[in-house]
Motif scaffolding. Structure first.
Motif, mmCIF file in Angstrom:
data_model
loop_
_atom_site.group_PDB
_atom_site.id
_atom_site.type_symbol
_atom_site.label_atom_id
_atom_site.label_comp_id
_atom_site.label_asym_id
_atom_site.label_seq_id
_atom_site.Cartn_x
_atom_site.Cartn_y
_atom_site.Cartn_z
ATOM 1 N N LYS A 135 0.818 -1.208 0.000
ATOM 2 C CA LYS A 135 0.000 0.000 0.000
ATOM 3 C C LYS A 135 0.854 1.261 0.000
ATOM 4 C CE LYS A 135 -3.987 2.041 2.370
ATOM 5 N NZ LYS A 135 -4.943 1.888 3.490
ATOM 6 N N GLN A 136 1.995 1.215 0.693
ATOM 7 C CA GLN A 136 2.872 2.381 0.798
ATOM 8 C C GLN A 136 3.836 2.505 -0.381
ATOM 9 O OE1 GLN A 136 4.759 1.831 4.600
ATOM 10 N NE2 GLN A 136 3.029 2.676 5.747
ATOM 11 N N ALA A 137 3.964 1.454 -1.182
ATOM 12 C CA ALA A 137 4.937 1.459 -2.273
ATOM 13 C C ALA A 137 4.467 2.322 -3.436
ATOM 14 C CB ALA A 137 5.176 0.034 -2.759
ATOM 15 N N ASP A 138 5.439 2.774 -4.211
ATOM 16 C CA ASP A 138 5.160 3.532 -5.428
ATOM 17 C C ASP A 138 5.003 2.531 -6.565
ATOM 18 O OD1 ASP A 138 4.921 5.253 -7.511
ATOM 19 O OD2 ASP A 138 6.968 6.048 -7.409
ATOM 20 N N LEU A 139 3.755 2.224 -6.882
ATOM 21 C CA LEU A 139 3.489 1.172 -7.853
ATOM 22 C C LEU A 139 3.543 1.670 -9.291
ATOM 23 C CD1 LEU A 139 0.553 -0.637 -6.023
ATOM 24 C CD2 LEU A 139 3.014 -0.993 -5.814
ATOM 25 N N SER A 140 3.862 2.947 -9.479
ATOM 26 C CA SER A 140 3.962 3.479 -10.834
ATOM 27 C C SER A 140 5.216 2.985 -11.532
ATOM 28 C CB SER A 140 3.954 5.014 -10.799
ATOM 29 O OG SER A 140 5.062 5.499 -10.047
ATOM 30 N N THR A 141 6.196 2.513 -10.766
ATOM 31 C CA THR A 141 7.424 1.960 -11.335
ATOM 32 C C THR A 141 7.608 0.533 -10.818
ATOM 33 O OG1 THR A 141 8.823 2.751 -9.524
ATOM 34 C CG2 THR A 141 8.460 4.249 -11.378
ATOM 35 N N SER A 142 8.522 -0.189 -11.456
ATOM 36 C CA SER A 142 8.766 -1.579 -11.061
ATOM 37 C C SER A 142 9.758 -1.695 -9.915
ATOM 38 C CB SER A 142 9.288 -2.378 -12.260
ATOM 39 O OG SER A 142 10.531 -1.843 -12.709
ATOM 40 N N HIS A 143 10.437 -0.591 -9.531
ATOM 41 C CA HIS A 143 11.482 -0.656 -8.510
ATOM 42 C C HIS A 143 10.944 -1.175 -7.176
ATOM 43 C CE1 HIS A 143 13.317 1.898 -11.526
ATOM 44 N NE2 HIS A 143 14.489 1.760 -10.923
ATOM 45 N N ASP A 144 9.824 -0.620 -6.730
ATOM 46 C CA ASP A 144 9.277 -1.021 -5.437
ATOM 47 C C ASP A 144 8.720 -2.438 -5.479
ATOM 48 O OD1 ASP A 144 10.003 1.430 -4.551
ATOM 49 O OD2 ASP A 144 7.980 2.189 -4.169
ATOM 50 N N TRP A 145 8.093 -2.797 -6.580
ATOM 51 C CA TRP A 145 7.564 -4.150 -6.716
ATOM 52 C C TRP A 145 8.690 -5.181 -6.627
ATOM 53 C CZ3 TRP A 145 3.097 -6.142 -5.921
ATOM 54 C CH2 TRP A 145 1.916 -5.445 -6.203
ATOM 55 N N ILE A 146 9.801 -4.904 -7.311
ATOM 56 C CA ILE A 146 10.934 -5.831 -7.303
ATOM 57 C C ILE A 146 11.524 -5.935 -5.902
ATOM 58 C CG2 ILE A 146 13.284 -6.207 -8.159
ATOM 59 C CD1 ILE A 146 12.430 -4.936 -10.786
ATOM 60 N N ALA A 147 11.629 -4.799 -5.201
ATOM 61 C CA ALA A 147 12.181 -4.801 -3.846
ATOM 62 C C ALA A 147 11.321 -5.633 -2.899
ATOM 63 C CB ALA A 147 12.302 -3.364 -3.333
ATOM 64 N N ILE A 148 10.000 -5.442 -2.986
ATOM 65 C CA ILE A 148 9.094 -6.201 -2.123
ATOM 66 C C ILE A 148 9.152 -7.692 -2.461
ATOM 67 C CG2 ILE A 148 6.671 -6.577 -1.516
ATOM 68 C CD1 ILE A 148 6.220 -3.567 -1.953
ATOM 69 N N ALA A 149 9.150 -8.000 -3.760
ATOM 70 C CA ALA A 149 9.186 -9.404 -4.189
ATOM 71 C C ALA A 149 10.470 -10.085 -3.728
ATOM 72 C CB ALA A 149 9.060 -9.489 -5.710
ATOM 73 N N LEU A 150 11.609 -9.419 -3.882
ATOM 74 C CA LEU A 150 12.887 -10.004 -3.462
ATOM 75 C C LEU A 150 12.935 -10.185 -1.945
ATOM 76 C CD1 LEU A 150 15.480 -8.163 -5.754
ATOM 77 C CD2 LEU A 150 14.679 -10.527 -5.914
ATOM 78 N N GLY A 151 12.367 -9.230 -1.211
ATOM 79 C CA GLY A 151 12.334 -9.346 0.245
ATOM 80 C C GLY A 151 11.516 -10.547 0.689
ATOM 81 N N VAL A 152 10.355 -10.751 0.055
ATOM 82 C CA VAL A 152 9.497 -11.890 0.383
ATOM 83 C C VAL A 152 10.190 -13.203 0.043
ATOM 84 C CG1 VAL A 152 7.343 -13.065 -0.212
ATOM 85 C CG2 VAL A 152 7.351 -10.592 0.155
ATOM 86 N N VAL A 153 10.818 -13.264 -1.137
ATOM 87 C CA VAL A 153 11.513 -14.484 -1.559
ATOM 88 C C VAL A 153 12.671 -14.798 -0.615
ATOM 89 C CG1 VAL A 153 12.955 -15.491 -3.366
ATOM 90 C CG2 VAL A 153 10.853 -14.296 -3.981
ATOM 91 N N ALA A 154 13.446 -13.791 -0.238
ATOM 92 C CA ALA A 154 14.604 -14.001 0.628
ATOM 93 C C ALA A 154 14.199 -14.577 1.985
ATOM 94 C CB ALA A 154 15.359 -12.685 0.822
#
Length: 208
Positions: A135-154
């Protein structure tokens, strides 16, 4: 690497979920839930639990808010239901029911789905935290999505390694040691369940 994703957001997601999902703390509970399984069954249960937890976290990250709103379910209700389910499992660990052999191997593996995969690993805390990050991420770019996804995977990689390490712990403790760990895990799980229910009740009172 930092140009591909937000490193600070990745660290925040990883640390938050690591603390909530607690990979080291899953070892005694995992041993308690899978104490009657063979090594191969325990490894399969670890894989299934990780896949279920990952699927639940990703699903709520993408569709969580819409799903809860559509079904008119509050986060407090989700937290309370998870706590009650964990409390039932804790009672089974404390009374030794989890150690009784089952007639079918599939019945044993089911503990990897519920309660291990969810709500123990992918519980209300992890779900809410992930939803807040999205909800707090900037979803207009892929940067935040990738960061969240990598954090969850890790974090899920850490969880899987912790449960695979549980096999080594089981060989060291033997059956009698595993029974002792099971009882301790039951106490810890009961405390976690009561805390979840208490937090849910507090949230209900504040919203009233």
């Amino acid at each position: 690497m930092s140009e591909l994703f937000d490193l600070q957001l990745f660290i925040s997601v990883f640390i938050t979920l690591f603390v909530i999902m607690d990979p080291p703390g899953t070892v005694p509970i995992f041993l308690g839930l899978t104490g009657a399984m063979t090594r191969a069954q325990r490894n399969r249960a670890a894989r299934q639990a990780i896949l279920v937890a990952f699927g639940v976290i990703v699903s709520f990250a993408v569709f969580g808010q819409q799903l809860l709103s559509y079904m008119h379910i509050s986060l407090a209700a989700l937290q309370a239901s998870g706590g009650l389910l964990l409390l039932v499992v804790a009672m089974e660990l404390l009374t030794g029911k989890m150690e009784e052999p089952e007639p079918s191997g599939n019945a044993k593996v089911n503990v990897a789905l519920v309660p291990l995969g969810t709500p123990l690993l992918a519980g209300p805390g992890a779900i809410v935290a992930t939803m807040v990050f999205v909800k707090q991420a900037d979803l207009s770019t892929s940067h935040d999505w990738i960061a969240i996804a990598l954090g969850v995977v890790a974090v899920h990689v850490c969880l899987y390694l912790a449960m695979r390490f549980a096999n080594v712990v089981h060989r060291v403790l033997k059956d009698s040691g595993t029974v002792l760990v099971t009882r301790i895990a039951g106490l810890l799980l009961a405390a976690i369940a009561v805390q979840l229910v208490a937090d849910a009740v507090e949230a209900f009172i504040q919203s009233a």
